[in-house]
Design a protein around this motif. Structure first.
Motif, mmCIF file in Angstrom:
data_model
loop_
_atom_site.group_PDB
_atom_site.id
_atom_site.type_symbol
_atom_site.label_atom_id
_atom_site.label_comp_id
_atom_site.label_asym_id
_atom_site.label_seq_id
_atom_site.Cartn_x
_atom_site.Cartn_y
_atom_site.Cartn_z
ATOM 1 N N SER A 173 -15.144 -12.989 -6.678
ATOM 2 C CA SER A 173 -16.031 -14.139 -6.934
ATOM 3 C C SER A 173 -17.383 -13.636 -7.416
ATOM 4 C CB SER A 173 -16.231 -14.931 -5.636
ATOM 5 O OG SER A 173 -17.138 -14.209 -4.809
ATOM 6 N N LEU A 212 -23.632 -1.911 0.636
ATOM 7 C CA LEU A 212 -22.211 -2.002 1.050
ATOM 8 C C LEU A 212 -21.602 -0.644 1.358
ATOM 9 C CD1 LEU A 212 -20.622 -4.776 -1.154
ATOM 10 C CD2 LEU A 212 -20.765 -4.645 1.305
ATOM 11 N N GLU A 248 -12.687 -12.110 -13.418
ATOM 12 C CA GLU A 248 -11.326 -11.556 -13.539
ATOM 13 C C GLU A 248 -11.261 -10.607 -14.726
ATOM 14 O OE1 GLU A 248 -6.823 -13.258 -14.318
ATOM 15 O OE2 GLU A 248 -8.058 -13.846 -12.590
ATOM 16 N N ARG A 254 -11.402 -25.478 -6.250
ATOM 17 C CA ARG A 254 -10.375 -25.513 -5.194
ATOM 18 C C ARG A 254 -10.761 -26.577 -4.180
ATOM 19 N NH1 ARG A 254 -8.597 -19.232 -4.304
ATOM 20 N NH2 ARG A 254 -8.255 -18.765 -6.538
ATOM 21 N N GLU A 283 -13.914 -7.716 2.418
ATOM 22 C CA GLU A 283 -12.979 -7.954 1.303
ATOM 23 C C GLU A 283 -13.809 -8.265 0.061
ATOM 24 O OE1 GLU A 283 -9.682 -11.066 -0.480
ATOM 25 O OE2 GLU A 283 -10.489 -11.388 1.558
HETATM 26 O O1 FB9 Z 1 -15.318 -11.945 -4.089
HETATM 27 C C1 FB9 Z 1 -14.933 -11.692 -2.996
HETATM 28 N N1 FB9 Z 1 -15.592 -10.885 -2.142
HETATM 29 C C2 FB9 Z 1 -16.696 -10.136 -2.478
HETATM 30 C C3 FB9 Z 1 -16.870 -9.684 -3.765
HETATM 31 C C4 FB9 Z 1 -17.988 -8.855 -4.051
HETATM 32 C C5 FB9 Z 1 -18.896 -8.557 -3.051
HETATM 33 O O2 FB9 Z 1 -20.000 -7.796 -3.311
HETATM 34 C C6 FB9 Z 1 -19.796 -6.828 -4.283
HETATM 35 C C7 FB9 Z 1 -19.421 -5.591 -3.884
HETATM 36 C C8 FB9 Z 1 -20.768 -5.847 -4.393
HETATM 37 C C9 FB9 Z 1 -18.713 -9.045 -1.772
HETATM 38 C C10 FB9 Z 1 -17.619 -9.846 -1.485
HETATM 39 N N2 FB9 Z 1 -13.724 -12.170 -2.528
HETATM 40 C C11 FB9 Z 1 -12.910 -12.868 -3.426
HETATM 41 C C12 FB9 Z 1 -13.270 -11.855 -1.174
HETATM 42 C C13 FB9 Z 1 -13.586 -12.911 -0.198
HETATM 43 O O3 FB9 Z 1 -14.895 -13.356 -0.372
HETATM 44 C C14 FB9 Z 1 -12.615 -14.107 -0.189
HETATM 45 O O4 FB9 Z 1 -12.784 -14.650 1.081
HETATM 46 C C15 FB9 Z 1 -12.958 -15.215 -1.109
HETATM 47 N N3 FB9 Z 1 -12.416 -14.997 -2.371
HETATM 48 C C16 FB9 Z 1 -12.370 -16.109 -3.303
HETATM 49 C C17 FB9 Z 1 -11.171 -16.933 -3.296
HETATM 50 O O5 FB9 Z 1 -11.306 -17.680 -2.146
HETATM 51 C C18 FB9 Z 1 -10.292 -18.515 -2.020
HETATM 52 C C19 FB9 Z 1 -13.200 -14.278 -3.361
HETATM 53 C C20 FB9 Z 1 -12.620 -15.188 -4.402
HETATM 54 C C21 FB9 Z 1 -11.486 -14.611 -5.153
HETATM 55 C C22 FB9 Z 1 -10.326 -14.195 -4.590
HETATM 56 C C23 FB9 Z 1 -9.321 -13.639 -5.394
HETATM 57 C C24 FB9 Z 1 -9.454 -13.546 -6.757
HETATM 58 C C25 FB9 Z 1 -10.629 -13.984 -7.320
HETATM 59 C C26 FB9 Z 1 -11.644 -14.523 -6.535
HETATM 60 C C27 FB9 Z 1 -8.433 -12.980 -7.536
HETATM 61 C C28 FB9 Z 1 -7.603 -12.512 -8.156
HETATM 62 C C29 FB9 Z 1 -6.602 -11.880 -8.965
HETATM 63 C C30 FB9 Z 1 -5.655 -11.117 -8.376
HETATM 64 C C31 FB9 Z 1 -4.721 -10.498 -9.161
HETATM 65 C C32 FB9 Z 1 -4.733 -10.675 -10.529
HETATM 66 C C33 FB9 Z 1 -5.696 -11.450 -11.109
HETATM 67 C C34 FB9 Z 1 -6.649 -12.068 -10.321
#
Ligand code: FB9
Length: 507
Positions: free
Chosen positions: A464, A507, A378, A362, A435
């Motif tokens: 992610s 968490l 995913e 991105r 999130e």
């Molecule tokens: O990973 C993210 N957060 C996260 C995940 C895990 C975690 O620790 C685990 C619990 C132990 C801590 C944090 N996020 C998604 C949330 C945020 O970090 C966000 O700010 C950043 N996001 C990325 C995209 O940024 C632009 C993380 C990334 C992300 C966001 C959305 C998707 C995938 C990755 C998606 C999707 C989707 C939705 C519907 C259908 C199919 C795919």
């Protein structure tokens, strides 16, 4: 070491020269002392590599007294101490006084003294049965201490059972002259050098034989990057939940599969230069399943399947543009189209569970938690009549396996899912809801043009890899995890620790 080993080699050769054979290296004296058999083997191996000697292994059994056995050999057995502490005559002694006199040996010693019928009980007192005793245990232990052996196998068995001695296997060697035996050791060349070739001396030099069994030097390398370790844990969680992994080796994707197939309108801000890396050369592709592409065009322009569409003129030029995929949902669109094709062939839709974990790109402003690329995790489930409840259920199960139990959902918007939910979980350390991902049900405008039946629903979610890895390894700035600032030390010596162990508490 080498010099000394060389001297030992010479000693062996001279002994063989005089005596023809070394019966057992256990009795071989060097500088007047017995030789450590491992050192002896070292000398043998270098003489053998020169075919100067040949040897056979001899398996020996050596008995050693344990610390307690040594104590008894020095000061007498527990049972003897008990006997000696009991005054002769009927008076005898109370157990309390005996223990005071003899200490911890009293307990063990009594048992053996009784067994040896040296003493007996009279009321609450112990008395002698015999005038004197022979402390065979001490004598036997002295013999073993001296000779590391004992003529009577039962004695060895009994003392071993009493943990007073233990067995040691020692390998020793019988040695004889080899085909190239001599009493002088010719230094063997290990390499042919330029000089040798120049002066021809290589012809009469004896070269050391290559030891092809020699262990190579363990290459210092091969550490899994923390991201790859967390990826492996996610993969295991998905496999445990019955998911199959999708092929993700396609960083370059067409806008069609990355956006249009997902019913993401061509004017959507995510599709412009700010957010997406467009390829210059090749800039476009024209390979599409034409019938499916037309259905996508119609859906964007006019809708269908209960949708009104977006009502704009859909551009083929736009859809042909090649980009670096912005999410692995492009992999899901490919897979779902393939499943629809398969259904057409075998007339029946096979429910499916798939996941992908790989890089997405991105064109975002880089900051402490965002780079221009990250790994997207995913998952999707395609089955009849799935609903949001199924999605919430699966998400609870998925995150539970990561050690995250308290999660909640917030309505969200994605062009390709309706309804959509952001996923949050409570972070005790930060005392806030974080999130942890996004999710939703793929829109019929995405699924139906592929050819999937109306009642086949697809629930999906994404997150992610970097975020959980940063939390797990307590890395605050993503540049420490990836890129030139990444500290190799951290990669080399960070233990694998299970997500659930770490996360649950965190968490
Ligand atoms: O990973 C993210 N957060 C996260 C995940 C895990 C975690 O620790 C685990 C619990 C132990 C801590 C944090 N996020 C998604 C949330 C945020 O970090 C966000 O700010 C950043 N996001 C990325 C995209 O940024 C632009 C993380 C990334 C992300 C966001 C959305 C998707 C995938 C990755 C998606 C999707 C989707 C939705 C519907 C259908 C199919 C795919």
């Amino acid at each position: 070491m080498a010099a000394n080993n060389e001297a030992l080699q010479l000693e062996i050769l001279n002994f063989l020269d005089k005596n023809g054979k070394i019966e057992d290296s256990m009795n071989f004296k060097f500088e007047g002392k017995n030789v450590d058999q491992l050192v002896f083997l070292g000398a043998l191996n270098s003489l053998t590599s020169k075919d100067m000697v040949v040897y056979k292994q001899i398996e020996n059994e050596k008995w050693n007294v344990t610390a307690e056995g040594n104590e008894i050999a020095e000061t007498g057995s527990h049972e003897a101490k008990v006997f000696n502490a009991i005054p002769a005559g009927d008076e005898g002694i109370t157990i309390a006084d005996l223990t005071a006199k003899v200490g911890p040996a009293a307990k063990i010693g009594q048992g053996k003294a009784f067994k040896n019928k040296w003493i007996s009980k009279k009321g609450d007192r112990l008395v002698r049965n015999v005038a004197s005793i022979q402390d065979k245990t001490q004598e036997d232990l002295k013999i073993i201490k001296e000779t590391n052996n004992h003529s009577d196998a039962n004695t060895l068995k009994d003392l071993k059972k009493r943990k007073l001695i233990d067995r040691q296997k020692i390998t020793s060697y019988s040695v004889e002259k080899g085909e190239k035996f001599s009493t002088t050791i010719v230094k063997q060349a290990t390499d042919i050098t330029y000089e040798m070739l120049q002066n021809g001396s290589w012809k009469d030099v004896s070269f050391k034989k290559y030891n092809f069994d020699a262990e190579g030097i363990q290459p210092k390398g091969g550490y899994l990057h923390p991201l790859m370790k967390v990826r492996e844990e996610f993969r295991q969680i998905f496999f445990q939940m019955g998911f199959s992994e999708m092929p993700t080796n396609k960083f370059v994707e067409s806008s069609f599969w990355n956006f249009d197939a997902l019913f993401q309108p061509q004017q959507h801000p995510a599709r412009d230069l700010q957010d997406t890396f467009f390829l210059k050369d090749p800039a476009t592709t024209n390979e599409f399943p034409e019938d499916y592409l037309e259905r996508v065009r119609n859906t964007h322009e006019k809708g269908g399947y209960g949708s009104i569409g977006y009502g704009y003129n859909w551009s083929r030029e736009e859809t042909q543009k090649l980009i670096l995929r912005t999410h692995t949902t492009s992999v899901s669109s490919h897979m779902l189209y393939t499943l629809a094709q398969k259904m057409k062939e075998n007339g029946k839709f096979e429910p499916a569970k798939y996941f992908s974990i790989d890089r997405v790109f991105r064109n975002e402003t880089v900051d402490a938690t965002h780079l221009a690329e990250f790994h997207q995790v995913e998952g999707f489930i395609a089955d009849y009549d799935l609903n949001l409840g199924h999605l919430i259920g699966v998400l609870n199960d998925f995150f539970h396996r990561m050690g995250v139990d308290k999660i909640k959902f917030k309505p969200a918007y994605n062009p390709y899912t309706e309804p959509s939910m952001e996923i949050f979980s409570y972070h005790a350390g930060l005392d806030e809801w974080v999130e942890i991902g996004n999710s939703g049900m793929f829109r019929p405008e995405m699924l139906r043009p592929m050819g999937l039946p109306e009642n086949v629903r697809v629930i999906a979610w994404g997150l992610s890899l970097e975020r959980p890895t940063m939390i797990k390894y307590s890395i605050d700035n993503i540049r420490e995890l990836l890129g030139h600032k990444c500290d190799i030390e951290m990669i080399q010596n960070n233990p694998i620790c299970r997500l659930e162990k770490k996360m649950g508490r965190e968490l």
